[in-house]
Scaffold this active site. Sequence first.
Site, PDB file in Angstrom:
ATOM      1  N   ASP A 177     -13.486   7.516   7.435  1.00 29.15           N
ATOM      2  CA  ASP A 177     -12.585   8.646   7.617  1.00 29.15           C
ATOM      3  C   ASP A 177     -11.293   8.492   6.822  1.00 29.15           C
ATOM      4  O   ASP A 177     -10.473   7.630   7.127  1.00 29.15           O
ATOM      5  CB  ASP A 177     -12.273   8.754   9.118  1.00 29.15           C
ATOM      6  CG  ASP A 177     -11.329   9.883   9.455  1.00 29.15           C
ATOM      7  OD1 ASP A 177     -11.232  10.835   8.673  1.00 29.15           O
ATOM      8  OD2 ASP A 177     -10.687   9.806  10.527  1.00 29.15           O
TER       9      ASP A 177
ATOM     10  N   ASP B  89     -10.211  15.223   3.575  1.00 22.91           N
ATOM     11  CA  ASP B  89     -10.573  14.500   4.789  1.00 22.91           C
ATOM     12  C   ASP B  89     -12.080  14.336   4.916  1.00 22.91           C
ATOM     13  O   ASP B  89     -12.788  15.279   5.264  1.00 22.91           O
ATOM     14  CB  ASP B  89     -10.017  15.256   6.001  1.00 22.91           C
ATOM     15  CG  ASP B  89     -10.113  14.475   7.297  1.00 22.91           C
ATOM     16  OD1 ASP B  89     -10.738  13.394   7.299  1.00 22.91           O
ATOM     17  OD2 ASP B  89      -9.573  14.950   8.304  1.00 22.91           O
TER      18      ASP B  89
END
Length: 395
Positions: free
Chosen positions: A104, A285
């Site tokens: 992430d 992201d």
Amino acid sequence: MLRTQPSLSTWSQERSMKWLVVLGLVAFSECIVKIPLRRVNTMRKILSEKNMLNNFLKERAYRLSQISFRGSNLTHPLRNIRDLVYVGRITIGTPPQEFQVVFDTGSSDLWVPSDFCTSPACSTHVRFRHLQSSTFRPTNKTFRITYGSGRMKGVVAHDTVRIGDLVSTDQPFGLSTAEYGFKDMPFDGVLGLNYPNISSSGAIPIFDKLKNQGAISEPVFAFYFSKDKREGSVVMFGGVDHRYYKGELKWVPLIQAGGWIVHMDRISFERKVIACSGGCEALVDTGAPLIDGPKPLVDNIQKLIGATPRGSKYYVSCSAVSTLPSIIFTINSINYRLPARAYILKDSRGHCYTAFKEHRLSLPKEFWILGDVFLRRYFSVFDRGNDRIGLARAV
């Protein structure tokens, strides 16, 4: 979880960088380590003149074309569940205990469930058995993280963490003692790849630790997310495998070192600007499945697409997808086209819905989150050494 919106855990702690801080993540010398993923369902201001910026990037560019796959090369079985999450395998402890985690770029902490956790979410995932690891070292430090789709609290511990052949000994990581919102998610924990300054636990992220000990040939990592197939997605550390994209990488400087946030010029639809009309900011992201933006602008995009709300999603007729125009994201004067087949997804019943979603953040500037829907289309390189992101058309 997926990070459908950024963490709010550090909001009050970093008021000087307010929203930036909130939105917070190897082969050995001269080789790249590829970690296959499971696909489970104020530099710009300083270098404002175009020629100056281009010269700066050219001078500082890594010779990525010279980095090749020599030495260890890892591949793992991949799985695709509804195009919602990409996860990869890591191990923690001695002997190794295996976990599936999200890699992430929207957060900085590594954490997995602990044996102490009694939340329903922990009972459905693999929990770390600390008593079975001879290299485990506890601490008394606690922390909390709030994501867009859930939250957790836990304690910091140390142990040996492996990403393929990469080994980080005495790596600080989090053990969740309570989790909320993750019960049905197809992963055990999260491996944050954002900058260390936004770490909620205060622990050094694993990428930084590996970089500092010289395990990575260049301070870069990259993502390729496969489309419509179970195999092929990878995260690579230490360089770039050029077989995963077409053309040249286009480099975008970060707005500020310390978070994977870039300036976006505009968002267009049928040659009309529909969002980000005066320029805006966007977080790239890998932990977010969709494209998130302010509610009024997302609502307008849904209207232009002709989507109708049903529950938490906006649906269109699948037969209309071929007639919908592309949506163009202009970043650093480069147009990144997202065709309808990329921004229209299918649910478990085969119905088509849009990949745009509102975020619920109150921010001083217009802000967007470019998640996996965008990154399936564009191969991405995250360059910590030069505080920039490279994008190119994925193969």
